[in-house]
Scaffold this motif. Structure first.
Motif, PDB file in Angstrom:
ATOM      1  N   SER A  41       1.132  -1.267  -0.076  1.00 42.26           N
ATOM      2  CA  SER A  41      -0.170  -0.206  -0.147  1.00 42.26           C
ATOM      3  C   SER A  41       0.643   1.583   0.325  1.00 42.26           C
ATOM      4  O   SER A  41       2.184   1.189   0.159  1.00 42.26           O
ATOM      5  CB  SER A  41      -0.665   0.218   1.205  1.00 42.26           C
ATOM      6  OG  SER A  41      -1.389  -1.551   1.249  1.00 42.26           O
ATOM      7  N   ALA A  42       0.408   2.263  -0.088  1.00 39.22           N
ATOM      8  CA  ALA A  42       1.453   4.195  -0.028  1.00 39.22           C
ATOM      9  C   ALA A  42       1.886   3.799   1.467  1.00 39.22           C
ATOM     10  O   ALA A  42       0.793   3.185   2.006  1.00 39.22           O
ATOM     11  CB  ALA A  42       0.130   5.033  -0.035  1.00 39.22           C
ATOM     12  N   THR A  47      -1.666   7.992   1.654  1.00 37.00           N
ATOM     13  CA  THR A  47      -3.720   8.330   0.469  1.00 37.00           C
ATOM     14  C   THR A  47      -4.310   9.230   0.859  1.00 37.00           C
ATOM     15  O   THR A  47      -5.007  10.552   0.028  1.00 37.00           O
ATOM     16  CB  THR A  47      -4.422   6.709   0.742  1.00 37.00           C
ATOM     17  OG1 THR A  47      -3.427   5.615  -0.261  1.00 37.00           O
ATOM     18  CG2 THR A  47      -5.398   6.997  -0.328  1.00 37.00           C
ATOM     19  N   GLU A  74       1.234   3.904  -4.616  1.00 32.38           N
ATOM     20  CA  GLU A  74       1.949   2.876  -4.075  1.00 32.38           C
ATOM     21  C   GLU A  74       3.060   3.234  -5.592  1.00 32.38           C
ATOM     22  O   GLU A  74       3.537   2.308  -5.117  1.00 32.38           O
ATOM     23  CB  GLU A  74       0.357   2.189  -4.660  1.00 32.38           C
ATOM     24  CG  GLU A  74      -0.022   1.634  -3.793  1.00 32.38           C
ATOM     25  CD  GLU A  74      -1.397   2.757  -3.274  1.00 32.38           C
ATOM     26  OE1 GLU A  74      -1.460   3.042  -3.693  1.00 32.38           O
ATOM     27  OE2 GLU A  74      -1.617   1.942  -1.220  1.00 32.38           O
ATOM     28  N   PHE A 136      -3.386  -1.372  -4.612  1.00 39.05           N
ATOM     29  CA  PHE A 136      -4.876  -1.198  -5.145  1.00 39.05           C
ATOM     30  C   PHE A 136      -5.462   0.199  -6.424  1.00 39.05           C
ATOM     31  O   PHE A 136      -6.424   0.333  -6.145  1.00 39.05           O
ATOM     32  CB  PHE A 136      -4.798   0.049  -3.683  1.00 39.05           C
ATOM     33  CG  PHE A 136      -5.407   0.987  -4.143  1.00 39.05           C
ATOM     34  CD1 PHE A 136      -6.433   1.041  -3.758  1.00 39.05           C
ATOM     35  CD2 PHE A 136      -5.074   3.265  -3.868  1.00 39.05           C
ATOM     36  CE1 PHE A 136      -7.215   3.151  -3.320  1.00 39.05           C
ATOM     37  CE2 PHE A 136      -5.828   3.529  -4.115  1.00 39.05           C
ATOM     38  CZ  PHE A 136      -6.924   4.235  -3.141  1.00 39.05           C
ATOM     39  N   ARG A 150     -10.663   2.391  -0.192  1.00 37.38           N
ATOM     40  CA  ARG A 150      -9.948   2.224   0.233  1.00 37.38           C
ATOM     41  C   ARG A 150      -9.706   1.107   0.599  1.00 37.38           C
ATOM     42  O   ARG A 150     -10.662   0.492   0.802  1.00 37.38           O
ATOM     43  CB  ARG A 150     -10.562   3.196   1.538  1.00 37.38           C
ATOM     44  CG  ARG A 150     -10.272   4.861   0.861  1.00 37.38           C
ATOM     45  CD  ARG A 150      -9.454   5.548   0.154  1.00 37.38           C
ATOM     46  NE  ARG A 150      -8.464   5.028   1.520  1.00 37.38           N
ATOM     47  CZ  ARG A 150      -7.751   6.419   2.033  1.00 37.38           C
ATOM     48  NH1 ARG A 150      -8.828   6.951   2.336  1.00 37.38           N
ATOM     49  NH2 ARG A 150      -6.725   5.609   2.767  1.00 37.38           N
ATOM     50  N   GLY A 151      -8.030   0.739   1.624  1.00 34.35           N
ATOM     51  CA  GLY A 151      -7.992  -0.274   2.340  1.00 34.35           C
ATOM     52  C   GLY A 151      -8.115  -1.840   0.598  1.00 34.35           C
ATOM     53  O   GLY A 151      -7.608  -2.965   0.891  1.00 34.35           O
ATOM     54  N   GLY A 152      -7.825  -1.342  -0.650  1.00 32.02           N
ATOM     55  CA  GLY A 152      -8.416  -2.263  -2.070  1.00 32.02           C
ATOM     56  C   GLY A 152      -6.678  -2.776  -1.953  1.00 32.02           C
ATOM     57  O   GLY A 152      -6.704  -4.305  -2.614  1.00 32.02           O
ATOM     58  N   SER A 153      -5.695  -2.463  -1.150  1.00 28.74           N
ATOM     59  CA  SER A 153      -4.797  -3.603  -1.920  1.00 28.74           C
ATOM     60  C   SER A 153      -4.502  -4.957  -1.442  1.00 28.74           C
ATOM     61  O   SER A 153      -4.140  -5.603  -1.438  1.00 28.74           O
ATOM     62  CB  SER A 153      -3.232  -3.149  -1.195  1.00 28.74           C
ATOM     63  OG  SER A 153      -2.915  -1.246  -0.744  1.00 28.74           O
TER      64      SER A 153
HETATM   65  N1  ASP Z   1      -3.690   3.214  -0.178  1.00 35.66           N
HETATM   66  C1  ASP Z   1      -5.110   2.726  -0.284  1.00 35.66           C
HETATM   67  C2  ASP Z   1      -5.428   3.531   1.214  1.00 35.66           C
HETATM   68  O1  ASP Z   1      -5.209   3.977   2.076  1.00 35.66           O
HETATM   69  C3  ASP Z   1      -5.129   1.278  -0.671  1.00 35.66           C
HETATM   70  C4  ASP Z   1      -4.922   0.331   1.172  1.00 35.66           C
HETATM   71  O2  ASP Z   1      -4.561   1.069   2.113  1.00 35.66           O
HETATM   72  O3  ASP Z   1      -5.312  -0.635   0.855  1.00 35.66           O
HETATM   73  O4  ASP Z   1      -6.670   3.198   0.714  1.00 35.66           O
END
Ligand code: ASP
Ligand code: MG
Length: 401
Positions: A41-42, A47, A74, A136, A150-153
């Motif tokens: 992820s970033a 993000t 990312e 992501f 969001r949270g897609g990784s």
């Molecule tokens: N960087 C993206 C986010 O903060 C994806 C991730 O963290 O999974 O949502």
């Protein structure tokens, strides 16, 4: 030799020291003779910071441009991690989503993965590279960069594991696994050795925040065993799989979700079809309704109360206001100072009195229940948000102490 997918969240790569730490975990795994694909992820709050930058310029920016911006986060972390791995004397190659073969829908900011064409990843593994993929993100059929929400990784990692039939998919984060409750709030919370997909899915959607729920759905669909573990300690994590048999516990966790709002539509004529009409207005706008309660009619009128995600709350109210005359309702009440507290456990199906035990814990703590809903593996209650943490502790103590 095994193929292992390792995913590292934003906190695990937040600064140079942490990136080096991840590089050492990854190269250790590689040195044991495994093929390793890494998804990152970033870094840290990147993000969020990018979203803020966009808002400074244009809060209504098109979703295509939002994706173009957010995907940059990312790109930074994959290249830095590749550099860290090179520094340790190993060969690494970083790939953006499109280079790694992520084909997605064109729903910008919440795209779905359609297919992962893993041929490039395979070629790089054949060259004995450690492959680092940007989580992501992907590419739409129109050739535009997309992001997965969001949270897609987590979902990116599971998708690679599925496409490549990986032997293991490890999700590294800043907690040591899945706990019976949030360990930062409930000191007695225990780490679970195993949990089933279904239970994890409930906990993920209910705001346990360890794994993105779409990633769990995908892991269940393709039967990918996940391990959730910390990148900071060497402790074994929690295994997420089809059936967890090790711990026969009544419940596996207590979760809190504060991203909910309650809407009541009062004084609706007590006639057939009105609930249908009302909820079809919401579903036409893609607004999900969760717990629903309808009062017994009196004087030819009834009330319908339900919950929606807080982020869609005002929109839901607006949509129903426009429609109030048609349904002949008296009033719409809105409250977003509520929380949904849930207990989840595959073991509860076959045990009477699980819900009662939860209600007793709330009664002992003098917490009022506004709404209740149950399913085979979960009981949820809606309460005042001010009581949320107290409720989680009280319920956890009742079941686990
Ligand atoms: N960087 C993206 C986010 O903060 C994806 C991730 O963290 O999974 O949502
Ligand atoms: Mg992040």
């Amino acid at each position: 030799m095994s193929l292992i997918v390792q995913k590292f969240g934003g906190s695990s790569v937040a600064n140079a020291e942490r990136v080096m730490n991840v590089a050492s975990i990854v190269t250790d795994t590689f040195s044991k003779g495994n093929d390793v694909v890494v998804v990152v992820s970033a870094q840290g709050d990147t993000t969020d910071d990018l979203i803020e930058k966009a808002n400074e310029i244009n809060p209504k920016a098109s979703k295509r441009e939002q994706d173009m911006l957010l995907a940059a986060g990312e790109q930074i972390s994959i290249s830095l991690l590749a550099m860290a791995i090179e520094k340790l004397g190993f060969h690494a190659v970083s790939l953006l989503g499109w280079q790694a073969g992520f084909e997605t829908s064109s729903a910008h900011t919440s795209a779905r993965i359609k297919r992962v064409d893993a041929s490039r990843i395979k070629r790089e593994l054949d060259k004995k590279n450690i492959v680092i993929v940007a989580g992501f993100q992907g590419l739409s059929k129109y050739g535009d960069i997309t992001t997965l929400g969001r949270g897609g990784s987590d979902t990116s990692a599971v998708a690679i594991a599925a496409a490549m039939h990986a032997d293991l998919c490890q999700i590294f984060t800043d907690v040591e696994g899945v706990y019976t409750a949030d360990p930062r709030k409930v000191p007695n919370a225990r780490k679970l050795k195993e949990i089933s997909y279904d239970e994890m899915l409930e906990l993920a959607t209910l705001g346990a925040q360890v794994l993105n729920n779409r990633s769990v759905e995908m892991a269940k669909k393709y039967n990918i065993e996940l391990e959730v573990l910390s990148s900071m300690t060497k402790a074994p994590g929690t295994i997420v799989k089809e059936k967890s048999k090790m711990e026969k516990m009544l419940i596996s966790g207590v979760a809190k979700d504060t991203e909910v709002a309650r809407i009541s539509v009062t004084g609706i004529p007590n006639l057939p079809g009105l609930a249908f009409k009302m909820f079809s207005k919401l579903s036409a706008k893609d607004i999900n309704v969760d717990i629903i309660l309808q009062s017994i009619g009196h004087d030819g009128k009834k009330d319908i109360t339900f919950t929606v995600a807080k982020s869609r709350g005002e929109e839901a109210v607006e949509c129903l206001k426009d429609y109030m005359e048609n349904i002949g309702a008296a009033e719409i009440l809105y409250d977003d100072k509520v929380a949904k507290i849930s207990i989840v456990g595959a073991g509860m199906e076959s045990h009477a009195g699980v819900a009662t035990k939860m209600f007793e814990a709330l009664y002992d703590a003098q917490i009022n229940i506004q709404m209740i809903s149950t399913s085979e593996i979960k009981v949820s209650v809606l309460i005042d948000v001010a009581d949320a943490d107290k409720a989680v502790s009280a319920i956890h103590a009742k079941f686990f102490d």
